[in-house]
Design a protein around this motif. Structure first.
Motif, PDB file in Angstrom:
ATOM      1  N   THR A 144       0.816  -1.552   0.189  1.00 28.59           N
ATOM      2  CA  THR A 144       0.185  -0.205  -0.205  1.00 28.59           C
ATOM      3  C   THR A 144       0.955   1.502   0.171  1.00 28.59           C
ATOM      4  OG1 THR A 144      -0.145   0.170   2.326  1.00 28.59           O
ATOM      5  CG2 THR A 144      -2.366  -1.083   1.317  1.00 28.59           C
ATOM      6  N   GLU A 145       0.413   2.175  -0.491  1.00 30.36           N
ATOM      7  CA  GLU A 145       1.265   3.587  -0.810  1.00 30.36           C
ATOM      8  C   GLU A 145       1.466   4.165   0.534  1.00 30.36           C
ATOM      9  OE1 GLU A 145       1.175   7.368  -3.634  1.00 30.36           O
ATOM     10  OE2 GLU A 145       0.019   5.847  -3.717  1.00 30.36           O
ATOM     11  N   ARG A 146       2.719   4.742   1.327  1.00 28.71           N
ATOM     12  CA  ARG A 146       2.507   4.907   3.026  1.00 28.71           C
ATOM     13  C   ARG A 146       2.645   6.208   2.771  1.00 28.71           C
ATOM     14  NH1 ARG A 146       0.518   0.501   7.169  1.00 28.71           N
ATOM     15  NH2 ARG A 146       1.293  -1.118   5.716  1.00 28.71           N
TER      16      ARG A 146
ATOM     17  N   PHE B 141      10.676   8.037   8.024  1.00 33.66           N
ATOM     18  CA  PHE B 141       9.748   6.602   9.153  1.00 33.66           C
ATOM     19  C   PHE B 141      10.821   6.406  10.063  1.00 33.66           C
ATOM     20  CE2 PHE B 141       8.072   6.987   4.225  1.00 33.66           C
ATOM     21  CZ  PHE B 141       6.848   5.931   4.603  1.00 33.66           C
TER      22      PHE B 141
ATOM     23  N   GLU C 159       5.779   0.247   7.836  1.00 33.19           N
ATOM     24  CA  GLU C 159       5.761   1.142   6.748  1.00 33.19           C
ATOM     25  C   GLU C 159       7.076   1.652   5.869  1.00 33.19           C
ATOM     26  OE1 GLU C 159       5.611   1.558  10.341  1.00 33.19           O
ATOM     27  OE2 GLU C 159       3.193   1.108  10.179  1.00 33.19           O
TER      28      GLU C 159
ATOM     29  N   ASP D 180       7.262  -0.645   2.720  1.00 33.60           N
ATOM     30  CA  ASP D 180       6.579  -0.718   1.703  1.00 33.60           C
ATOM     31  C   ASP D 180       6.614   0.719   1.384  1.00 33.60           C
ATOM     32  OD1 ASP D 180       4.513  -3.172   2.621  1.00 33.60           O
ATOM     33  OD2 ASP D 180       2.977  -1.787   2.899  1.00 33.60           O
ATOM     34  N   TRP D 181       6.276   1.537   1.913  1.00 35.45           N
ATOM     35  CA  TRP D 181       7.256   2.956   1.182  1.00 35.45           C
ATOM     36  C   TRP D 181       8.541   2.648  -0.027  1.00 35.45           C
ATOM     37  CZ3 TRP D 181      11.338   6.769   0.105  1.00 35.45           C
ATOM     38  CH2 TRP D 181      10.502   7.507  -0.821  1.00 35.45           C
TER      39      TRP D 181
END
Length: 894
Positions: free
Chosen positions: A176-178, A195, A644, A647-648
């Motif tokens: 998913t786009e974080r 992050f 996160e 994913d990013w």
């Protein structure tokens, strides 16, 4: 971070409790019941440090107990058509119903539950691998709480094959786009920092101070090139005071041809690159495997997009339209790339039985799944995966993707898979050189025979005329057919011999002429060696019209085929994605299965492909991945420390064309990567493993880096790219060294011994001594994570290895030739080894060492066999160089 600290305490206390129980139980059996209560109490106290009230936590079968049973019990009590004891433990209601011995659980009463009695006494599970104390504790507490389930159980047990808990594992979910978080009061230079800062702020931590320029240039040089910076590199970087000096340096190193050597080696680890087949006895050679190594290095240097890199390795042959054109360099590149699927051990060159073939396929699938998927798919070959929701049928559907290039009934041995790309021009040059060599050889043979005949005639002339003709007849008669009179004549005139063996004849009667002939023969051999090499490629191709029927093998036995299956992606990885794989695509010369799978793997929607790759890059830059188990993103692997961020990074990587050099640059420009590695008591208390990344982690140099760094520092390293590997062999002491074995002269060492370590032959049975000493991995079938050990043989290497001693002497000579005084020599020595010049204290210490050593060497007698007495000053400096090579300061990057 409190959880991390308590986890360490928990395992320490639990281990102590287990050891206490075992030791005292053996010595004082009467204490058993009280001791069990003691250790059980410790278990309850430390079971989960994140939740001190865990004993009162409500346990469910699906989340807490079923995973234990799946790993240890399902194989006998669930998966087989004939259940052991007629007991199925896959559902709670089935355990309540029980088997041959009746119900095996009594909710709320573990001591009355037959299941618990067997588990508590270690009678179950059978075999050597018993349940841990923590696992037993979970089962007991679950029974005490009433053996609850998280939800109503299905009527059909097969509908409970995989639970919601297994299917909801983070790694199976789409990327998913974080959003990049806000991070006040932090030095943010790239989104990575934001992050990391978010996690640090949650624990009241901040970044460590930034490392100085000396530290950064050494760190980045080893990280990107696997080599130390040269004194000139250091001087230029320190002198550059511009605001973008760091960015310029990073760009320069990324553009270096040595970048591909360093990062290609990382990929070769996960690809299982080896130049032998892995036979248990005589390990047969793969003389053309090096072309795949060069393909990998060239791909990283050219910044080939990783999606393209993956597709070419999995299905490069299917990207070729029509027939192979040996004059087309793109066709050569694509088929070379498919060598990836041939890197796993394959013993069928020497033992071509069905079991050996099946093993070769299984090992190849392990390489594919662990390198590109970060999964242990191979665990489902014989039975359902013990941890992940991957069934045996899932495994064989995935295997069906590759069955057309691994057809067990139409098997090709390794030597039969080579594709010849040798051009007509090369063959014509072979013929020209060979014709010239034959002409020279014939001329030489003619002269040798003429000269031998002349000598023969002279020897016959020395025989008295009365016996001359009879002696001539005797020597021309076959030895076994000679008469006693003829043998007597030859004994009487021993100088008369047959000239059938001309070389031996010339050695005896004209050694000078023989040696001249040997020189001419050597020149002919040198001319023959100038033939341009052919181009044989170890490739992967489907055989025409071979479309194997794929089946499930019962218990993994290829001689027990079962249900037919069609090719498919692993189930948990294609849920919610439209993944259709052909059985036989008519648009391709082959089946098209691998190409179709490779394209869906890299289409940007796959949950693992990008995550796994960016995690590997992160791991090699930081010493540990965001997921600490890079080859296992499954349920038994580690969870990501920064999900996160992972994913990013994966999403950004795909969106920007799978550009790995861009990814490197972003990491290296981050404040996170540029931190000091210095530890602090406060941070160690909160985050002893540095999983929050509040500092840089210390890293031991890898085996290849150590050897290459030593050669580079003494200015002996040959940095040319590509070509056949340097062969390895055993010397008279059994030590594996670089060189060719020679029957008469021992080992023949070439002039290119100082090439980078990636160009040394990777022999499964004969790893190069220096590399295996420092943990070069064994490819069985590949290596997804190198582990650095600290053992005595490493120190002994720096103390005794002849090559290291020789390189230390080279460095000492280099310093003596360039500088007249010890202070200048030491200054350059420290810059070469450690980047930083010595402090005054270090300078004084080393100067005293040199002075004392020189005096010792001056009074030592010189060896009698030495052409000239050794220089005490040079010897003392060489000893210091050797000592510093073995120091932690050289072996570690901070």
């Amino acid at each position: 971070m409190r959880h991390v600290c308590r986890t360490s305490v928990r395992f320490g206390l639990q281990a102590a409790a287990n050891q206490l129980y075992l030791s005292v139980n053996l010595m004082f059996p009467s204490w058993r019941s009280n001791l069990r209560l003691l250790t059980f109490g410790i278990t309850l106290v430390v079971a989960d440090p994140a939740r001190p009230d865990q004993p009162s936590e409500e346990l469910t079968f699906e989340e807490h107990v079923r995973p234990i049973f799946k790993a240890h019990c399902f194989q006998c009590h669930g998966e087989e058509p004939e259940l052991s004891g007629d007991l199925d433990v896959r559902l709670v209601r089935l355990m309540r119903a029980g088997g041959e011995s009746g119900p095996v659980i009594v909710p709320g009463q573990p001591n009355d539950s037959l299941l618990w009695q067997y588990i508590d006494s270690d009678e179950m599970p059978q075999g050597s691998k018993k349940l841990t104390t923590a696992q037993k504790d979970s089962i007991r507490r679950w029974l005490e709480q009433g053996a609850k389930t998280a939800r109503p159980e299905p009527e059909n047990v097969e509908d409970a094959r995989f639970t919601n808990e297994e299917l909801s594992h983070w790694a199976w979910q789409p990327i998913t786009e974080r959003p990049v978080p806000n991070a006040d009061n932090f030095d943010i230079r790239t989104p990575i920092d934001a992050f990391v800062a978010k996690r640090l702020a949650e624990h009241q931590l901040n970044f460590s101070p930034q490392a100085d320029k000396h530290t950064l240039i050494r760190r980045v040089s080893f990280s990107l090139l696997g080599l130390p910076p040269t004194p000139t590199d250091v001087e230029e970087f320190l002198a550059d005071e511009s605001s973008d000096s760091w960015e310029v340096l990073v760009g320069k190193l990324l553009d270096s041809p040595q970048f591909g050597v360093r990062w290609g080696r990382h990929w070769l680890d996960v690809a299982g690159y080896s130049e032998t087949n892995g036979d248990p006895n005589k390990d047969t050679q793969r003389p053309h495997a090096w072309r795949y190594r060069d393909y990998v290095i060239d791909s990283f240097n050219s910044n080939k997009p990783i999606d393209q890199f993956y597709v070419e390795q999995l299905a490069g042959d299917e990207l070729i339209d029509g027939d192979i054109d040996i004059h087309n360099p793109r066709h050569l590149e694509l088929l070379t790339a498919t060598g990836f699927l041939r890197m796993a051990p394959d013993t069928t060159q020497s033992s071509n039985g069905i079991a050996n073939r099946n093993m070769a396929v299984a090992e190849s699938l392990k390489v594919v799944s662990s390198s590109m998927l970060g999964l242990t798919v191979g665990c489902a070959q014989c039975h359902d995966h013990k941890y992940d929701p991957i069934g045996t049928d899932d495994y064989y559907r995935f295997r069906a993707v590759f069955d057309p290039v691994f057809p067990l009934n139409n098997w090709q041995q390794p030597s039969g898979r080579l594709v010849d790309f040798t051009t007509d021009e090369t063959r014509a040059e072979w013929e020209r050189i060979e014709a010239e060599c034959k002409s020279l050889q014939e001329e030489l043979n003619k002269r040798k025979k003429t000269h031998a005949t002349t000598i023969f005639e002279q020897k016959i002339a020395d025989v008295p005329e009365a016996d001359r003709m009879a002696t001539l007849n005797a020597v021309e008669t076959t030895p076994g057919q000679r008469t006693p009179e003829q043998n007597k004549l030859l004994d009487l005139y021993p100088m008369v011999k047959t000239i059938d063996f001309i070389a031996g004849y010339l050695v005896e009667y004209d050694i000078a002429f023989h040696r001249e002939c040997q020189k001419e023969a050597a020149k002919i051999s040198e001319l023959r060696a100038t033939k341009p090499p052919g181009q044989l490629v170890m490739a992967t191709q489907e055989q025409p019209n071979v479309v194997p029927v794929s089946t499930i093998f019962h218990r993994g036995n290829p001689q027990s085929p079962g249900e037919e299956v069609t090719p498919a992606e692993v189930m948990v990885l294609h849920r919610g994605r439209d993944v259709q794989l052909p059985v036989n695509d008519e648009q391709h010369s082959g089946t098209g299965r691998r190409l179709a799978w490779a394209r869906q793997l890299t289409d940007g929607t796959h949950p693992l492909a990008a995550r796994v790759f960016v995690n590997r890059v992160w791991m090699h830059h930081f010493g540990r991945g965001l997921v600490a188990t890079p080859g296992d993103f499954g349920i038994s692997g580690e969870r990501p420390t920064h999900p996160e961020l992972l994913d990013w990074l994966a999403n950004d990587f795909v969106r920007n064309g799978w550009d790995h050099k861009r990814l490197h640059r972003m990491i290296l420009l981050s404040r996170t990567w540029q931190q000091l590695s210095t530890r602090s008591a406060h941070q160690d208390q909160l985050d002893p493993e540095n999983s929050l990344l509040g500092r840089m982690s210390l890293r031991r140099l890898e085996a290849e880096e150590i050897r290459d760094a030593v050669l580079s520092i003494v200015e002996r390293l040959d940095q040319q790219l590509g070509g056949p590997s340097l062969p390895v062999t055993e010397d008279r002491e059994g030590k594996v060294v670089i060189g060719q074995p020679q029957k008469q002269d021992g080992i023949k060492a070439g002039e290119d011994l100082a090439r980078r370590s990636v160009y040394v032959q990777v022999h499964r049975k004969l790893p190069l001594n220096v590399l295996v000493t420092f943990d070069q991995p064994e490819m069985t079938p590949n290596c997804d994570l190198r582990r650095a050990t600290t053992v005595a043989t490493q120190s002994l290497y720096f103390l005794n290895d002849a090559e290291l001693i020789s390189r230390s002497e080279d460095l000492a000579r280099l310093l003596v030739d360039r500088h007249k005084d010890d202070q200048s020599r030491l200054a350059e020595l420290f810059v070469r080894l450690f980047v930083k010049p010595p402090t005054d204290t270090e300078l004084d210490y080393c100067a005293n060492f040199l002075s004392n050593q020189t005096r010792q060497f001056e009074i030592l007698p010189s060896g009698k066999d030495q052409a000239e007495p050794p220089n005490p000053e040079l010897r003392s400096l060489a000893t210091l160089c050797q000592t510093l090579f073995g120091s932690n300061r050289f072996l570690y990057v901070d």
